[in-house]
Design a protein around this motif. Sequence first.
Motif, PDB file in Angstrom:
ATOM      1  N   ASP A 123      15.971  -5.627  15.432  1.00 30.70           N
ATOM      2  CA  ASP A 123      15.160  -4.525  15.965  1.00 30.70           C
ATOM      3  C   ASP A 123      15.594  -3.172  15.406  1.00 30.70           C
ATOM      4  O   ASP A 123      14.855  -2.193  15.507  1.00 30.70           O
ATOM      5  N   ARG A 124      16.787  -3.119  14.820  1.00 30.73           N
ATOM      6  CA  ARG A 124      17.262  -1.854  14.251  1.00 30.73           C
ATOM      7  C   ARG A 124      16.633  -1.560  12.892  1.00 30.73           C
ATOM      8  O   ARG A 124      16.688  -0.440  12.399  1.00 30.73           O
ATOM      9  N   LEU A 125      16.067  -2.583  12.269  1.00 25.42           N
ATOM     10  CA  LEU A 125      15.488  -2.413  10.934  1.00 25.42           C
ATOM     11  C   LEU A 125      14.093  -1.801  11.022  1.00 25.42           C
ATOM     12  O   LEU A 125      13.355  -2.054  11.978  1.00 25.42           O
ATOM     13  N   PRO A 126      13.708  -0.999  10.020  1.00 24.55           N
ATOM     14  CA  PRO A 126      12.347  -0.458   9.991  1.00 24.55           C
ATOM     15  C   PRO A 126      11.315  -1.591   9.936  1.00 24.55           C
ATOM     16  O   PRO A 126      11.566  -2.654   9.336  1.00 24.55           O
ATOM     17  N   LEU A 127      10.180  -1.384  10.559  1.00 21.89           N
ATOM     18  CA  LEU A 127       9.151  -2.410  10.617  1.00 21.89           C
ATOM     19  C   LEU A 127       8.692  -2.826   9.222  1.00 21.89           C
ATOM     20  O   LEU A 127       8.461  -4.019   8.966  1.00 21.89           O
ATOM     21  N   GLU A 128       8.581  -1.865   8.308  1.00 18.29           N
ATOM     22  CA  GLU A 128       8.139  -2.173   6.946  1.00 18.29           C
ATOM     23  C   GLU A 128       9.116  -3.115   6.251  1.00 18.29           C
ATOM     24  O   GLU A 128       8.713  -4.025   5.517  1.00 18.29           O
ATOM     25  N   LEU A 129      10.419  -2.894   6.493  1.00 22.50           N
ATOM     26  CA  LEU A 129      11.433  -3.751   5.886  1.00 22.50           C
ATOM     27  C   LEU A 129      11.370  -5.158   6.472  1.00 22.50           C
ATOM     28  O   LEU A 129      11.480  -6.155   5.738  1.00 22.50           O
ATOM     29  N   HIS A 146       8.733  -6.643   7.721  1.00 23.76           N
ATOM     30  CA  HIS A 146       7.549  -7.295   7.166  1.00 23.76           C
ATOM     31  C   HIS A 146       7.811  -7.792   5.745  1.00 23.76           C
ATOM     32  O   HIS A 146       7.362  -8.884   5.367  1.00 23.76           O
ATOM     33  N   ASP A 147       8.523  -7.020   4.971  1.00 24.09           N
ATOM     34  CA  ASP A 147       8.840  -7.426   3.604  1.00 24.09           C
ATOM     35  C   ASP A 147       9.726  -8.668   3.596  1.00 24.09           C
ATOM     36  O   ASP A 147       9.549  -9.573   2.771  1.00 24.09           O
TER      37      ASP A 147
END
Length: 357
Positions: free
Chosen positions: A72-78, A80-81
């Motif tokens: 959950d700490r990671l950006p959503l775009e990352l 998804h990638d």
Amino acid sequence: MAAPVMPRGYRSASEYHFREEQADAIVRVATYHRRDFGLSVIWFSPREHEGIRLSLAAPFPRTSNTGLGSLDRLPLELLHDVFLRLDMRSLFSFRQTNLRSREMVDSLKQYRVVVSHGLNLLCALLRTRLAIGVSLLDFYHALCTKNCTLCGEFGGFISLLTWDRCCFQCLQVAPETQVQSLASARKKFRLTKVELDQLTSFKTLPGVYTMDESVYKSRVAVVSVHQVILVFRQQPHALALAQAQAQAQLADSGRNQKFNFMGSCALPYYDKRTDRVEYGMSCAGCQLALEKGIIGYRGETWAYEARDKAYAQDGFLDHFRWCEQAQLLWESSDEGSKQPPELPELARRRGYFSNGE
């Protein structure tokens, strides 16, 4: 090789013109999908999909109160990638972690497209245990690929071992799509354990295969002949023997052709620009020309290849402008308001197979 001379009654003397708004009706009247082609390779009854489609695609009616921990700490775009690059088996495992992970995976358009339009292939990958080698991005890219990678025509099939789009003709005869039993390849090419470990293989699934509707119950480990040759040629002593074995394999391809069908699956084309899905269409006019003896009366191979050719809609409409018998079917349909009286039985049945269940 010179192009065959088109007989009178097959190719129209001048280009046929129609209005853009008539295109869908022309396709409905003058084409049919070769259902038997798709049933000659790996396929599963729609009844088998009913129980799993909802679990794979339908969202839960409630939201999640549980998170993904450190993810959950990671950006959503990352995130998804990362999901796009996960292999399909790992993606399913992650999706089953909790409600939040399911919501995250289901939010990806690529995933929704795959489970909506590629479920048959997805089941094949999971049952052959090849899903670990195919990422979500690989799968989505295959769905969005329109043409055969070998000849450039519409490609309605995919090889599980090489992950190449192909047409039905190339699936059967192209050197790149040939499949052989692992035991036979090991013997013919004298493969070492190191070489065997470099090959992708799987055990065939019991079912009905080939255009002869032959039943195969035994599971046989198979490999791509093309991959075998590429691996074998890396050995300094192997080039001459590999060339000789390749020629022998091509000469023996008729007997082993059943494995080509066991190693492939039908796959529609998804146009991400329009959200349109195409399964491939054959020309009813070309079948009518065969039945009338306009073409193929001397057993010419090209005439039967023309009948069996699959098109995307734009490709068929280009063909229709010059196919006289397809034009006659259209004109006898009162612009699509009724079925043409001369519509071939093959087109009505969508192929030769009587029942795919």
